[in-house]
Design a protein around this motif. Structure first.
Motif, PDB file in Angstrom:
ATOM      1  N   VAL A   5     -30.044 -31.833 -41.469  1.00 18.86           N
ATOM      2  CA  VAL A   5     -30.640 -31.140 -42.610  1.00 18.86           C
ATOM      3  C   VAL A   5     -30.391 -29.637 -42.505  1.00 18.86           C
ATOM      4  O   VAL A   5     -30.078 -28.974 -43.500  1.00 18.86           O
ATOM      5  CB  VAL A   5     -32.150 -31.446 -42.696  1.00 18.86           C
ATOM      6  N   ALA A   6     -30.506 -29.096 -41.302  1.00 18.94           N
ATOM      7  CA  ALA A   6     -30.232 -27.667 -41.113  1.00 18.94           C
ATOM      8  C   ALA A   6     -28.785 -27.349 -41.466  1.00 18.94           C
ATOM      9  O   ALA A   6     -28.495 -26.342 -42.123  1.00 18.94           O
ATOM     10  CB  ALA A   6     -30.531 -27.271 -39.664  1.00 18.94           C
ATOM     11  N   ASP A   7     -27.861 -28.211 -41.048  1.00 17.36           N
ATOM     12  CA  ASP A   7     -26.448 -28.010 -41.379  1.00 17.36           C
ATOM     13  C   ASP A   7     -26.212 -28.124 -42.880  1.00 17.36           C
ATOM     14  O   ASP A   7     -25.336 -27.447 -43.441  1.00 17.36           O
ATOM     15  CB  ASP A   7     -25.582 -29.025 -40.636  1.00 17.36           C
ATOM     16  N   LEU A   8     -26.980 -28.987 -43.542  1.00 17.05           N
ATOM     17  CA  LEU A   8     -26.851 -29.131 -44.989  1.00 17.05           C
ATOM     18  C   LEU A   8     -27.182 -27.812 -45.681  1.00 17.05           C
ATOM     19  O   LEU A   8     -26.418 -27.332 -46.526  1.00 17.05           O
ATOM     20  CB  LEU A   8     -27.781 -30.238 -45.492  1.00 17.05           C
ATOM     21  N   TYR A   9     -28.310 -27.210 -45.333  1.00 19.45           N
ATOM     22  CA  TYR A   9     -28.691 -25.944 -45.956  1.00 19.45           C
ATOM     23  C   TYR A   9     -27.688 -24.837 -45.615  1.00 19.45           C
ATOM     24  O   TYR A   9     -27.374 -24.002 -46.459  1.00 19.45           O
ATOM     25  CB  TYR A   9     -30.097 -25.545 -45.515  1.00 19.45           C
ATOM     26  N   GLU A  10     -27.189 -24.840 -44.413  1.00 20.69           N
ATOM     27  CA  GLU A  10     -26.213 -23.829 -44.016  1.00 20.69           C
ATOM     28  C   GLU A  10     -24.940 -23.933 -44.843  1.00 20.69           C
ATOM     29  O   GLU A  10     -24.293 -22.931 -45.161  1.00 20.69           O
ATOM     30  CB  GLU A  10     -25.889 -23.977 -42.528  1.00 20.69           C
ATOM     31  N   SER A  11     -24.576 -25.154 -45.237  1.00 24.64           N
ATOM     32  CA  SER A  11     -23.338 -25.345 -45.994  1.00 24.64           C
ATOM     33  C   SER A  11     -23.394 -24.733 -47.384  1.00 24.64           C
ATOM     34  O   SER A  11     -22.365 -24.545 -48.023  1.00 24.64           O
ATOM     35  CB  SER A  11     -22.998 -26.836 -46.105  1.00 24.64           C
ATOM     36  N   ALA A  12     -24.598 -24.395 -47.877  1.00 24.81           N
ATOM     37  CA  ALA A  12     -24.691 -23.713 -49.166  1.00 24.81           C
ATOM     38  C   ALA A  12     -23.996 -22.357 -49.105  1.00 24.81           C
ATOM     39  O   ALA A  12     -23.458 -21.874 -50.105  1.00 24.81           O
ATOM     40  CB  ALA A  12     -26.149 -23.544 -49.576  1.00 24.81           C
ATOM     41  N   GLY A 118     -29.351 -40.609 -57.339  1.00 22.64           N
ATOM     42  CA  GLY A 118     -30.059 -40.001 -58.448  1.00 22.64           C
ATOM     43  C   GLY A 118     -29.623 -38.575 -58.684  1.00 22.64           C
ATOM     44  O   GLY A 118     -28.667 -38.066 -58.089  1.00 22.64           O
ATOM     45  N   ASN A 119     -30.344 -37.905 -59.575  1.00 25.79           N
ATOM     46  CA  ASN A 119     -30.065 -36.523 -59.932  1.00 25.79           C
ATOM     47  C   ASN A 119     -30.695 -35.585 -58.895  1.00 25.79           C
ATOM     48  O   ASN A 119     -31.852 -35.766 -58.510  1.00 25.79           O
ATOM     49  CB  ASN A 119     -30.641 -36.223 -61.325  1.00 25.79           C
ATOM     50  N   ILE A 120     -29.931 -34.580 -58.445  1.00 21.33           N
ATOM     51  CA  ILE A 120     -30.478 -33.625 -57.480  1.00 21.33           C
ATOM     52  C   ILE A 120     -30.533 -32.205 -58.035  1.00 21.33           C
ATOM     53  O   ILE A 120     -31.054 -31.301 -57.378  1.00 21.33           O
ATOM     54  CB  ILE A 120     -29.689 -33.629 -56.153  1.00 21.33           C
ATOM     55  N   TYR A 121     -29.999 -31.985 -59.239  1.00 19.71           N
ATOM     56  CA  TYR A 121     -30.036 -30.641 -59.826  1.00 19.71           C
ATOM     57  C   TYR A 121     -29.777 -30.745 -61.315  1.00 19.71           C
ATOM     58  O   TYR A 121     -28.893 -31.482 -61.748  1.00 19.71           O
ATOM     59  CB  TYR A 121     -28.974 -29.745 -59.192  1.00 19.71           C
ATOM     60  N   ARG A 122     -30.554 -29.996 -62.100  1.00 19.33           N
ATOM     61  CA  ARG A 122     -30.282 -29.933 -63.538  1.00 19.33           C
ATOM     62  C   ARG A 122     -30.768 -28.610 -64.090  1.00 19.33           C
ATOM     63  O   ARG A 122     -31.879 -28.157 -63.816  1.00 19.33           O
ATOM     64  CB  ARG A 122     -30.957 -31.097 -64.277  1.00 19.33           C
ATOM     65  N   ARG A 158     -33.205 -29.514 -52.940  1.00 20.37           N
ATOM     66  CA  ARG A 158     -33.424 -28.109 -52.588  1.00 20.37           C
ATOM     67  C   ARG A 158     -32.104 -27.437 -52.239  1.00 20.37           C
ATOM     68  O   ARG A 158     -31.870 -26.274 -52.584  1.00 20.37           O
ATOM     69  CB  ARG A 158     -34.406 -28.004 -51.418  1.00 20.37           C
ATOM     70  N   TRP A 159     -31.246 -28.152 -51.561  1.00 21.52           N
ATOM     71  CA  TRP A 159     -29.933 -27.616 -51.187  1.00 21.52           C
ATOM     72  C   TRP A 159     -29.107 -27.270 -52.413  1.00 21.52           C
ATOM     73  O   TRP A 159     -28.436 -26.238 -52.448  1.00 21.52           O
ATOM     74  CB  TRP A 159     -29.207 -28.646 -50.316  1.00 21.52           C
ATOM     75  N   ALA A 160     -29.143 -28.127 -53.438  1.00 23.14           N
ATOM     76  CA  ALA A 160     -28.354 -27.884 -54.645  1.00 23.14           C
ATOM     77  C   ALA A 160     -28.757 -26.575 -55.318  1.00 23.14           C
ATOM     78  O   ALA A 160     -27.914 -25.843 -55.843  1.00 23.14           O
ATOM     79  CB  ALA A 160     -28.491 -29.055 -55.610  1.00 23.14           C
ATOM     80  N   LYS A 161     -30.056 -26.251 -55.299  1.00 21.27           N
ATOM     81  CA  LYS A 161     -30.500 -24.978 -55.872  1.00 21.27           C
ATOM     82  C   LYS A 161     -29.912 -23.806 -55.100  1.00 21.27           C
ATOM     83  O   LYS A 161     -29.446 -22.822 -55.683  1.00 21.27           O
ATOM     84  CB  LYS A 161     -32.028 -24.904 -55.849  1.00 21.27           C
ATOM     85  N   HIS A 162     -29.938 -23.909 -53.768  1.00 14.71           N
ATOM     86  CA  HIS A 162     -29.345 -22.851 -52.943  1.00 14.71           C
ATOM     87  C   HIS A 162     -27.848 -22.744 -53.186  1.00 14.71           C
ATOM     88  O   HIS A 162     -27.280 -21.647 -53.158  1.00 14.71           O
ATOM     89  CB  HIS A 162     -29.626 -23.120 -51.466  1.00 14.71           C
ATOM     90  N   LEU A 163     -27.210 -23.876 -53.429  1.00 14.31           N
ATOM     91  CA  LEU A 163     -25.768 -23.884 -53.658  1.00 14.31           C
ATOM     92  C   LEU A 163     -25.417 -23.076 -54.897  1.00 14.31           C
ATOM     93  O   LEU A 163     -24.484 -22.262 -54.880  1.00 14.31           O
ATOM     94  CB  LEU A 163     -25.294 -25.336 -53.808  1.00 14.31           C
ATOM     95  N   PHE A 164     -26.155 -23.275 -55.971  1.00 16.32           N
ATOM     96  CA  PHE A 164     -25.891 -22.531 -57.202  1.00 16.32           C
ATOM     97  C   PHE A 164     -26.221 -21.055 -57.026  1.00 16.32           C
ATOM     98  O   PHE A 164     -25.479 -20.180 -57.500  1.00 16.32           O
ATOM     99  CB  PHE A 164     -26.701 -23.123 -58.359  1.00 16.32           C
ATOM    100  N   LEU A 165     -27.334 -20.759 -56.348  1.00 14.37           N
ATOM    101  CA  LEU A 165     -27.708 -19.373 -56.127  1.00 14.37           C
ATOM    102  C   LEU A 165     -26.655 -18.649 -55.293  1.00 14.37           C
ATOM    103  O   LEU A 165     -26.246 -17.528 -55.613  1.00 14.37           O
ATOM    104  CB  LEU A 165     -29.066 -19.299 -55.430  1.00 14.37           C
ATOM    105  N   ALA A 166     -26.193 -19.300 -54.227  1.00 14.08           N
ATOM    106  CA  ALA A 166     -25.178 -18.689 -53.373  1.00 14.08           C
ATOM    107  C   ALA A 166     -23.889 -18.461 -54.150  1.00 14.08           C
ATOM    108  O   ALA A 166     -23.211 -17.444 -53.977  1.00 14.08           O
ATOM    109  CB  ALA A 166     -24.915 -19.579 -52.150  1.00 14.08           C
ATOM    110  N   ASP A 167     -23.543 -19.402 -55.030  1.00 12.67           N
ATOM    111  CA  ASP A 167     -22.331 -19.261 -55.823  1.00 12.67           C
ATOM    112  C   ASP A 167     -22.445 -18.077 -56.777  1.00 12.67           C
ATOM    113  O   ASP A 167     -21.492 -17.315 -56.966  1.00 12.67           O
ATOM    114  CB  ASP A 167     -22.071 -20.547 -56.603  1.00 12.67           C
ATOM    115  N   GLU A 168     -23.630 -17.896 -57.382  1.00 10.29           N
ATOM    116  CA  GLU A 168     -23.848 -16.760 -58.270  1.00 10.29           C
ATOM    117  C   GLU A 168     -23.729 -15.438 -57.507  1.00 10.29           C
ATOM    118  O   GLU A 168     -23.135 -14.475 -57.993  1.00 10.29           O
ATOM    119  CB  GLU A 168     -25.217 -16.870 -58.924  1.00 10.29           C
TER     120      GLU A 168
END
Length: 385
Positions: A5-12, A118-122, A158-168
């Motif tokens: 899980v820690a590696d997942l968040y880091e990958s954002a 399922g859906n993880i981000y919208r 939660r990771w998907a939200k960080h992914l979009f934020l990091a991309d922005e």
């Protein structure tokens, strides 16, 4: 699970690690494949597709070309709350599967039979879905497996939200630093120890190989004096302008360096200007290491070639900005690197008087701060005294 899980968040922040992390999640859940799909419902286009598992990876091209348009898994995700686990066999019975083009012509021939996810981000019509698969011959997903998947779905959401934020943030940083790179003026950003955090191409062209991530090469004669001036500027928060002669292309060239301390938050250390909180790894190979953030940036140094004409005198500043003679004399001193206190001492004025004149200069020139005023005065075209 905690390490994964820690590696997942880091990958954002390190997108190149995403496929490996998702592959590990697929293995941890004992599934036969995982598909992460990002789809824009407004344009009916796929903006992200990460496929784990050889069987389904072979069919990804067909999916992107056509089958994403009729994928019932995506609609199931849209119909359920974000982060909620749903198994397709809960919603789609054997009768549906037997008549579904998606299942009969695409999914089952590719190997999968049972799907959970399922859906993880919208947001704003953009959705990210995750589908985990059991190949033909394996059973439906058990209740125990659903709970295991649910634990990961919480973190994936939660990771998907960080992914979009990091991309922005990466996009904003890239555009900002692209603008810095295109400037003809050299720009250095240094930390409180005068180590170089950022150097644009113009600064490297002007300074050449004397510039390193630690500041300047010890063999470069002006380096020690400049570093002392950098430290003094960081310490007393007073902008300075310095000149030096440096060979460019074998030709001695006068350079003007404007030293501008970055603002500080009281009790909170250095506060970066808007848009500078996060930056890309944009340093030139000549300055190895790269940076992901600038936590301790303290000084900006602007570098330009000095035009070989007479510098502006008081009359030039009076005409350009409508200054009084006293204000114009102060403008000349500031443009040449004098501090307010230093000018007050030299001119025999009180610091209160000088500060009043500085406020007048700010109002008449439109400069937002003393640092901006010094840059403006130093950059005034030097065509007449």
């Amino acid at each position: 699970m905690e390490t994964l899980v820690a590696d997942l968040y880091e990958s954002a922040l390190l997108p190149e690690q995403i496929p490996d992390v998702l592959a590990r999640i697929n293995r941890a859940l004992d599934c036969d494949g995982l598909h992460l799909i990002g789809k824009d419902e407004e344009t009916s286009s796929v903006f992200a597709s990460v496929v784990i598992g050889e069987r389904i990876a072979a069919a990804e091209r067909d999916y992107l070309a056509h089958y994403h348009r009729i994928d019932p898994r995506l609609q199931i995700g849209l119909n359920t709350p974000t982060g909620m686990v749903v198994a397709c066999h809960d919603v789609l019975d054997d009768h549906f599967v037997s008549g579904s083009e998606f299942y009969q012509d695409f999914l089952i021939p590719a190997g999968p039979r049972y799907v959970i996810g399922g859906n993880i981000y919208r947001t704003g019509g953009k959705n990210i879905h995750v589908a985990l698969n059991h190949l033909i011959g394996r059973p439906e997903f058990s209740e125990e497996k659903r709970k295991e998947v649910g634990a990961y779905m919480f973190h994936l959401s939660r990771w998907a939200k960080h992914l979009f934020l990091a991309d922005e943030l990466r996009g904003a940083a890239s555009s900002g630093f692209f603008a810095l790179e295109t400037l003809g003026q050299g720009i250095l950003i240094l930390d409180e120890r005068s180590a170089v955090l950022f150097a644009n191409q113009a600064s490297q062209r002007l300074l050449g190989n004397v510039l390193t991530t630690r500041g300047f090469r010890t063999s470069w004669a002006p380096g020690a004096q400049l570093k002392a001036q950098f430290k003094a500027t960081i310490r007393d928060r007073q902008a300075r302008t310095r000149t030096l002669v440096h060979p460019i292309g074998g030709r001695p060239t006068p350079l003007v360096l404007s030293l501008l301390p970055l603002p500080r938050d009281r009790g909170m250390g250095v506060r970066m200007p808007s848009g500078m909180e996060v930056v890309s790894r944009v340093l030139d190979p000549a300055l190895p290491g790269g940076i992901g953030v600038i936590p301790s940036a303290s000084l900006v140094v602007l570098i330009r070639e000095q035009v070989a004409v007479s510098p502006p005198g008081p009359g030039r500043y009076q005409r350009a900005f409508g200054l009084t003679p006293a204000e114009a004399r102060l403008a000349v001193a500031l443009a040449h690197g004098a501090s307010p206190q230093g000018y007050a001492d030299t001119a025999g004025l009180s610091i209160a008087t000088v500060r009043t004149q500085i406020r007048a200069l700010l109002a008449k020139t439109g400069a937002a701060s003393l640092r901006a005023l010094v840059v403006l005065l130093a950059s005034l075209p030097r065509t007449s005294p």
